[in-house]
Write a protein that holds these residues in place. Structure first.
Motif, PDB file in Angstrom:
ATOM      1  N   CYS A  69      -4.644  -1.812  -6.222  1.00  0.00           N
ATOM      2  CA  CYS A  69      -3.887  -0.711  -5.609  1.00  0.00           C
ATOM      3  C   CYS A  69      -2.685  -1.192  -4.801  1.00  0.00           C
ATOM      4  CB  CYS A  69      -4.808   0.135  -4.725  1.00  0.00           C
ATOM      5  SG  CYS A  69      -5.350  -0.729  -3.246  1.00  0.00           S
ATOM      6  N   GLY A  70      -2.568  -2.490  -4.579  1.00  0.00           N
ATOM      7  CA  GLY A  70      -1.387  -2.988  -3.875  1.00  0.00           C
ATOM      8  C   GLY A  70      -1.491  -2.969  -2.356  1.00  0.00           C
ATOM      9  N   LYS A  71      -2.577  -2.430  -1.823  1.00  0.00           N
ATOM     10  CA  LYS A  71      -2.729  -2.420  -0.361  1.00  0.00           C
ATOM     11  C   LYS A  71      -3.263  -3.767   0.129  1.00  0.00           C
ATOM     12  CE  LYS A  71      -4.451   2.196   0.049  1.00  0.00           C
ATOM     13  NZ  LYS A  71      -5.461   3.012   0.713  1.00  0.00           N
ATOM     14  N   PRO A  72      -2.978  -4.114   1.394  1.00  0.00           N
ATOM     15  CA  PRO A  72      -3.510  -5.378   1.910  1.00  0.00           C
ATOM     16  C   PRO A  72      -5.044  -5.336   1.957  1.00  0.00           C
ATOM     17  CG  PRO A  72      -1.858  -4.442   3.393  1.00  0.00           C
ATOM     18  CD  PRO A  72      -2.142  -3.402   2.370  1.00  0.00           C
ATOM     19  N   VAL A  73      -5.667  -6.473   1.705  1.00  0.00           N
ATOM     20  CA  VAL A  73      -7.128  -6.539   1.774  1.00  0.00           C
ATOM     21  C   VAL A  73      -7.562  -6.778   3.222  1.00  0.00           C
ATOM     22  CG1 VAL A  73      -7.371  -7.392  -0.574  1.00  0.00           C
ATOM     23  CG2 VAL A  73      -7.157  -9.022   1.310  1.00  0.00           C
ATOM     24  N   LYS A  74      -8.835  -6.467   3.503  1.00  0.00           N
ATOM     25  CA  LYS A  74      -9.376  -6.698   4.840  1.00  0.00           C
ATOM     26  C   LYS A  74     -10.500  -7.718   4.762  1.00  0.00           C
ATOM     27  CE  LYS A  74      -8.224  -2.167   6.614  1.00  0.00           C
ATOM     28  NZ  LYS A  74      -8.559  -0.770   6.440  1.00  0.00           N
ATOM     29  N   ALA A  75     -10.753  -8.360   5.894  1.00  0.00           N
ATOM     30  CA  ALA A  75     -11.888  -9.272   5.928  1.00  0.00           C
ATOM     31  C   ALA A  75     -13.160  -8.446   6.011  1.00  0.00           C
ATOM     32  CB  ALA A  75     -11.776 -10.188   7.134  1.00  0.00           C
ATOM     33  N   HIS A  76     -14.191  -8.908   5.289  1.00  0.00           N
ATOM     34  CA  HIS A  76     -15.458  -8.185   5.260  1.00  0.00           C
ATOM     35  C   HIS A  76     -16.538  -9.248   5.187  1.00  0.00           C
ATOM     36  CE1 HIS A  76     -18.014  -4.703   4.466  1.00  0.00           C
ATOM     37  NE2 HIS A  76     -18.620  -5.412   3.542  1.00  0.00           N
ATOM     38  N   GLY A  77     -17.098  -9.617   6.343  1.00  0.00           N
ATOM     39  CA  GLY A  77     -18.045 -10.722   6.367  1.00  0.00           C
ATOM     40  C   GLY A  77     -17.362 -11.996   5.887  1.00  0.00           C
TER      41      GLY A  77
END
Ligand code: ZN
Length: 534
Positions: free
Chosen positions: A365-373
């Motif tokens: 989708c082109g959005k920035p990723v987030k940290a998840h664990g």
């Protein structure tokens, strides 16, 4: 695996350090050739059909030990007006991509049709270090000094003729601009060709400026205009791409003139660079503009929009005869924000816990990723082990930093803008000097009061201070100077804190994460796309 990929990348980069593609699809050998064939009306003496050109060129290739990888053909006779030459353009693209080492053609006249073709072909060959081999005529080998020299002379002669031709035209355009008349050509969003305001479009332009001034990014503006998720800018309306609007208008004119209708391209998403073009355009603030040839040649049109504002003898901006859409103060504030090197690293600064959170993009989708664990996540799209990706990115960046062309990337080395600042400061100083002369003048028609002199001096001094501050910021290059300016940039990157490392990545490239291929174990470097910034 990763190392193999990296060394292949390294190879491409060495071949042409300005073009650092991360996808290799083609193996170029010293003998990989393309044939270029053209059939045209101006058959001088030699009645050469494509078939005969082809036979001769293939024979020549065989005899010279070249492998013909592709054949490009143009037919000038069938092309209406002789404008289209898809074969030639495809040839240039393939050359530019570094896929060819030799171009074989019958002779120069077959290969290039006019001066601009010649210049383009020679420049492309020079960059790609490719050779031009002619069945009739002498070869130009861009990998040898004498070949490059001959090519350079040819290109210069051709360029010279193009420029002389264009000079009269640019003089007329400059005069138009001095009179504040609307520039000819494509109409910008918000204005008709004659410079009249188109209300709904003008509102859009205002919303774009307001949102950007309030902190929106180019990317989020592009998303909002496209009506895509993630724009999160309720005030910015969704709109058809301006190029599509223009195509529809052109078509309507064509039909009105009794010509055939042409297919209009489909609507697509707005790009951040289109938004940038709107934010940079001085016409919206009412300034008359003229683009000097050297700016165009530089390919740096957008960065130097300010330099395109045409100025009178006293250095004051010439105002256009059209109504501004944005007030000059807003426009200047937007330029300052666009010029701010810190802006580039804004994204890197929002989430500082991990190397790629808020920085790497979701390939879906082109959005920035987030940290998840222990992972990077874009909900529903991406869930990837953080350490694998970070190790890979760090290794690619370290290899990029090890290459010797880094000073070109130093944000502080924005030479065009620095030159521009210098000349703008010069303009303000000249205005102050003129005011001082006028104050001292014996001529009553020219003489100004102390009050006016002070007003001019204060006003211009303030502008000079702003410019000097910008210059200082550009020259120091903020945090980036620590890495790019270091004697050993790899070491500086290794030693840098998280923010420095994140900024370095952001300045150099865009990192996109793709879903991990099903059924594959371990880390697959192909699932991370690294796109180097120009
Ligand atoms: Zn996503």
């Amino acid at each position: 695996m990763a190392h193999q990929i990296l060394s292949r990348r390294r190879q491409t980069l060495n071949r042409n350090s300005t073009e650092f593609s991360n996808r290799i699809t083609y193996d170029r050998h010293m003998t990989t050739a393309a044939l270029y064939l053209r059939i045209s009306r101006d058959l001088t003496g030699e009645q050469l059909g494509v078939d005969r050109q082809r036979d001769a060129a293939e024979e020549y290739a065989r005899a010279s030990g070249y492998e013909v990888a592709e054949v490009f053909t143009d037919n000038d006779i069938s092309a209406a007006g002789g404008k289209r030459r898809p074969g030639f353009e495809a040839l240039l693209a393939t050359l530019a991509a570094g896929h060819l080492s030799v171009v074989i053609a019958w002779n120069w006249d077959r290969l290039t049709r006019n001066r601009p073709d010649t210049v383009q072909l020679i420049e492309t060959c020079q960059r790609a270090k490719a050779k031009v081999a002619l069945v009739r005529g002498s070869d130009l080998d861009m990998s040898t000094p004498s070949g490059r020299m001959t090519a350079g002379i040819l290109a210069e002669v051709a360029q010279n003729e193009i420029e002389t031709k264009g000079e009269r035209q640019s003089l007329a355009q400059r005069q138009r601009a001095m009179m504040g008349r609307a520039p000819k050509g494509t109409r910008p969003l918000g204005y008709t060709v004659d410079g009249d305001i188109i209300d709904d479009e003008a509102k859009m332009v205002q919303k774009i400026y307001e949102a950007f001034n309030a902190g929106a990014s180019l990317r989020s503006l592009a998303l909002a205009l496209s009506g895509a998720d993630g724009g999160d800018l309720p005030d910015v309306p969704r709109a058809q791409k301006h190029t599509r609007t223009l195509a529809i208008e052109r078509n309507a004119r064509r039909v009105a003139d009794g010509h055939e209708e042409r297919p209009v391209p489909n609507d697509g998403p707005w790009s951040p660079s289109t938004v940038l073009g709107i934010l940079r355009n001085p016409r919206y603030a009412g300034y008359s503009t003229y683009t000097p040839k050297e700016v165009l040649a530089n390919g740096d049109r957008r960065r130097s929009w300010r330099a395109q504002i045409i100025r009178g003898d006293g250095g004051e901006a010439v105002l256009g005869q059209w109504e501004p859409i944005v007030n000059p103060g807003t426009w200047e504030a937007v330029q300052d924000r666009l010029d701010d090197p810190a802006r580039v690293t804004n994204r890197a600064g929002t989430d500082r816990k991990h190397l790629g959170s808020g920085l790497y993009l979701c390939g879906v989708c082109g959005k920035p990723v987030k940290a998840h664990g222990q992972r990077y996540r874009c909900a529903g799209h991406i869930l990837r082990t953080r350490s694998h990706i970070d190790d890979f990115v760090v290794e690619v960046i370290r290899r990029r930093l090890a290459l010797p062309d880094l000073h070109d990337l130093l944000p502080g080395a924005d030479e065009p803008r620095l030159k521009e600042i210098k000349s703008e400061i010069g303009v303000h100083r000249a205005r102050i000097a003129r005011a001082e002369r006028d104050y001292d003048s014996d001529d009553e028609d020219v003489r100004i009061s102390a009050r006016v002199l002070n007003r001019i001096t204060d006003d211009r001094e303030a502008k000079i201070r702003t410019l000097e501050a910008e210059r200082a910021k550009l020259s120091s290059g903020a945090a980036m100077g620590r890495v790019f300016g270091a004697k050993d940039p790899v070491q500086a990157f290794d030693d840098g804190d998280l923010a420095t490392r994140r900024s370095t990545i952001e300045v150099l490239c865009e990192v996109e994460l793709h879903p991990h291929p099903r059924g594959k174990k371990g880390f697959n470097p192909e699932s991370v796309t690294i796109t180097w910034r120009e």
